[in-house]
Design a protein around this motif. Structure first.
Motif, mmCIF file in Angstrom:
data_model
loop_
_atom_site.group_PDB
_atom_site.id
_atom_site.type_symbol
_atom_site.label_atom_id
_atom_site.label_comp_id
_atom_site.label_asym_id
_atom_site.label_seq_id
_atom_site.Cartn_x
_atom_site.Cartn_y
_atom_site.Cartn_z
ATOM 1 N N GLN A 175 0.828 -1.207 0.000
ATOM 2 C CA GLN A 175 0.000 0.000 0.000
ATOM 3 C C GLN A 175 0.863 1.258 0.000
ATOM 4 O O GLN A 175 0.564 2.217 -0.705
ATOM 5 C CB GLN A 175 -0.924 0.008 1.223
ATOM 6 C CG GLN A 175 -2.008 -1.033 1.161
ATOM 7 C CD GLN A 175 -2.765 -1.144 2.470
ATOM 8 O OE1 GLN A 175 -2.184 -1.050 3.546
ATOM 9 N NE2 GLN A 175 -4.063 -1.359 2.375
ATOM 10 N N VAL A 176 1.918 1.248 0.777
ATOM 11 C CA VAL A 176 2.816 2.403 0.829
ATOM 12 C C VAL A 176 3.464 2.620 -0.530
ATOM 13 O O VAL A 176 3.562 3.752 -1.009
ATOM 14 C CB VAL A 176 3.877 2.214 1.937
ATOM 15 C CG1 VAL A 176 4.916 3.317 1.888
ATOM 16 C CG2 VAL A 176 3.209 2.170 3.305
ATOM 17 N N ARG A 177 3.889 1.555 -1.170
ATOM 18 C CA ARG A 177 4.502 1.677 -2.503
ATOM 19 C C ARG A 177 3.489 2.186 -3.528
ATOM 20 O O ARG A 177 3.830 2.997 -4.394
ATOM 21 C CB ARG A 177 5.073 0.334 -2.938
ATOM 22 C CG ARG A 177 6.319 -0.009 -2.175
ATOM 23 C CD ARG A 177 6.992 -1.245 -2.730
ATOM 24 N NE ARG A 177 8.163 -1.540 -1.926
ATOM 25 C CZ ARG A 177 8.394 -2.700 -1.356
ATOM 26 N NH1 ARG A 177 7.559 -3.694 -1.536
ATOM 27 N NH2 ARG A 177 9.466 -2.888 -0.638
ATOM 28 N N PHE A 178 2.244 1.710 -3.450
ATOM 29 C CA PHE A 178 1.210 2.171 -4.373
ATOM 30 C C PHE A 178 0.950 3.663 -4.193
ATOM 31 O O PHE A 178 0.837 4.404 -5.170
ATOM 32 C CB PHE A 178 -0.084 1.381 -4.172
ATOM 33 C CG PHE A 178 -1.210 1.898 -5.020
ATOM 34 C CD1 PHE A 178 -1.247 1.628 -6.377
ATOM 35 C CD2 PHE A 178 -2.203 2.683 -4.471
ATOM 36 C CE1 PHE A 178 -2.280 2.118 -7.173
ATOM 37 C CE2 PHE A 178 -3.236 3.186 -5.249
ATOM 38 C CZ PHE A 178 -3.266 2.903 -6.605
ATOM 39 N N ILE A 179 0.840 4.102 -2.952
ATOM 40 C CA ILE A 179 0.610 5.530 -2.694
ATOM 41 C C ILE A 179 1.783 6.356 -3.216
ATOM 42 O O ILE A 179 1.590 7.393 -3.856
ATOM 43 C CB ILE A 179 0.382 5.774 -1.187
ATOM 44 C CG1 ILE A 179 -0.939 5.134 -0.750
ATOM 45 C CG2 ILE A 179 0.379 7.266 -0.869
ATOM 46 C CD1 ILE A 179 -1.119 5.073 0.757
ATOM 47 N N GLY A 180 2.996 5.899 -2.972
ATOM 48 C CA GLY A 180 4.175 6.605 -3.477
ATOM 49 C C GLY A 180 4.203 6.655 -4.992
ATOM 50 O O GLY A 180 4.520 7.695 -5.587
ATOM 51 N N VAL A 233 4.092 9.983 -7.418
ATOM 52 C CA VAL A 233 5.087 10.245 -8.466
ATOM 53 C C VAL A 233 4.396 10.406 -9.818
ATOM 54 O O VAL A 233 4.728 11.311 -10.596
ATOM 55 C CB VAL A 233 6.146 9.115 -8.509
ATOM 56 C CG1 VAL A 233 7.022 9.221 -9.741
ATOM 57 C CG2 VAL A 233 6.996 9.153 -7.250
ATOM 58 N N ALA A 234 3.421 9.556 -10.108
ATOM 59 C CA ALA A 234 2.682 9.659 -11.371
ATOM 60 C C ALA A 234 1.941 10.988 -11.456
ATOM 61 O O ALA A 234 1.913 11.626 -12.523
ATOM 62 C CB ALA A 234 1.698 8.497 -11.513
ATOM 63 N N ALA A 235 1.363 11.428 -10.353
ATOM 64 C CA ALA A 235 0.671 12.718 -10.347
ATOM 65 C C ALA A 235 1.649 13.861 -10.587
ATOM 66 O O ALA A 235 1.347 14.804 -11.329
ATOM 67 C CB ALA A 235 -0.064 12.918 -9.024
ATOM 68 N N THR A 236 2.828 13.770 -9.998
ATOM 69 C CA THR A 236 3.838 14.809 -10.202
ATOM 70 C C THR A 236 4.277 14.870 -11.654
ATOM 71 O O THR A 236 4.366 15.959 -12.238
ATOM 72 C CB THR A 236 5.051 14.545 -9.290
ATOM 73 O OG1 THR A 236 4.599 14.485 -7.931
ATOM 74 C CG2 THR A 236 6.090 15.627 -9.438
ATOM 75 N N VAL A 237 4.540 13.721 -12.245
ATOM 76 C CA VAL A 237 4.932 13.685 -13.663
ATOM 77 C C VAL A 237 3.793 14.215 -14.525
ATOM 78 O O VAL A 237 4.010 14.993 -15.462
ATOM 79 C CB VAL A 237 5.334 12.246 -14.071
ATOM 80 C CG1 VAL A 237 5.523 12.137 -15.576
ATOM 81 C CG2 VAL A 237 6.601 11.835 -13.344
ATOM 82 N N GLY A 238 2.568 13.828 -14.202
ATOM 83 C CA GLY A 238 1.412 14.319 -14.950
ATOM 84 C C GLY A 238 1.244 15.822 -14.852
ATOM 85 O O GLY A 238 0.881 16.491 -15.825
ATOM 86 N N LEU A 239 1.519 16.385 -13.681
ATOM 87 C CA LEU A 239 1.425 17.839 -13.527
ATOM 88 C C LEU A 239 2.492 18.555 -14.351
ATOM 89 O O LEU A 239 2.228 19.587 -14.975
ATOM 90 C CB LEU A 239 1.551 18.227 -12.050
ATOM 91 C CG LEU A 239 0.343 17.927 -11.189
ATOM 92 C CD1 LEU A 239 0.675 18.145 -9.723
ATOM 93 C CD2 LEU A 239 -0.838 18.790 -11.601
ATOM 94 N N VAL A 240 3.694 18.005 -14.377
ATOM 95 C CA VAL A 240 4.769 18.630 -15.164
ATOM 96 C C VAL A 240 4.453 18.543 -16.656
ATOM 97 O O VAL A 240 4.563 19.533 -17.377
ATOM 98 C CB VAL A 240 6.128 17.966 -14.841
ATOM 99 C CG1 VAL A 240 7.205 18.434 -15.787
ATOM 100 C CG2 VAL A 240 6.523 18.270 -13.392
#
Length: 97
Positions: free
Chosen positions: A18-23, A27-34
Motif C-alpha cells: 500500500q505504501v509503494r502504491f501511494i508513493g 510520483v505519477a501525479a507529479t509527472v502528470g502535472l509537469v
C-alpha cells in the motif's frame, strides 16, 4: 516512532504494498502535472488525482489523531496545503484551455 519500521505508530496499519502504491501514485501525479503544462488535459487529470490522494491523506491523519497532537500537527497539515494547491492547479489549467 515504531522501533520496527521507524514510522509513527499510526502508520502501522499500512502494508508495504500500500505504501509503494501511494508513493507511485504521487510520483505519477507529479509527472502528470509537469507534462500537463504541455498538454493540459493530462495536467487537469493529474491535479484531480493528486487532490484525491491528498484528501485521503488528510482523512488518514484526522483518523489517527495527528491534528490533535501538537507534536505531529505541522507535518499533518502538509497534505491539506498540497490538496489546495492541486485544486488551484486544476482550475488554472482548466481556465487556460
Amino acid at each position: 516512532m515504531s522501533e520496527q519500521t521507524g514510522s509513527p505508530p499510526s502508520w502501522r496499519i499500512f502494508i508495504d504494498k500500500q505504501v509503494r502504491f501511494i508513493g507511485l501514485a504521487e510520483v505519477a501525479a507529479t509527472v502528470g502535472l509537469v507534462i500537463g503544462f504541455l498538454w493540459q488535459p493530462l495536467g487537469i487529470a493529474a491535479a484531480i488525482g493528486f487532490t484525491i490522494i491528498m484528501i485521503g491523506a488528510v482523512g488518514f491523519h484526522a483518523k489517527a489523531g495527528d491534528y490533535a497532537n501538537a507534536a505531529t500537527r505541522g507535518q499533518a497539515l502538509s497534505p491539506a496545503v498540497l490538496a489546495i494547491i492541486a485544486v488551484a492547479t486544476a482550475v488554472t489549467l482548466g481556465l487556460a484551455m
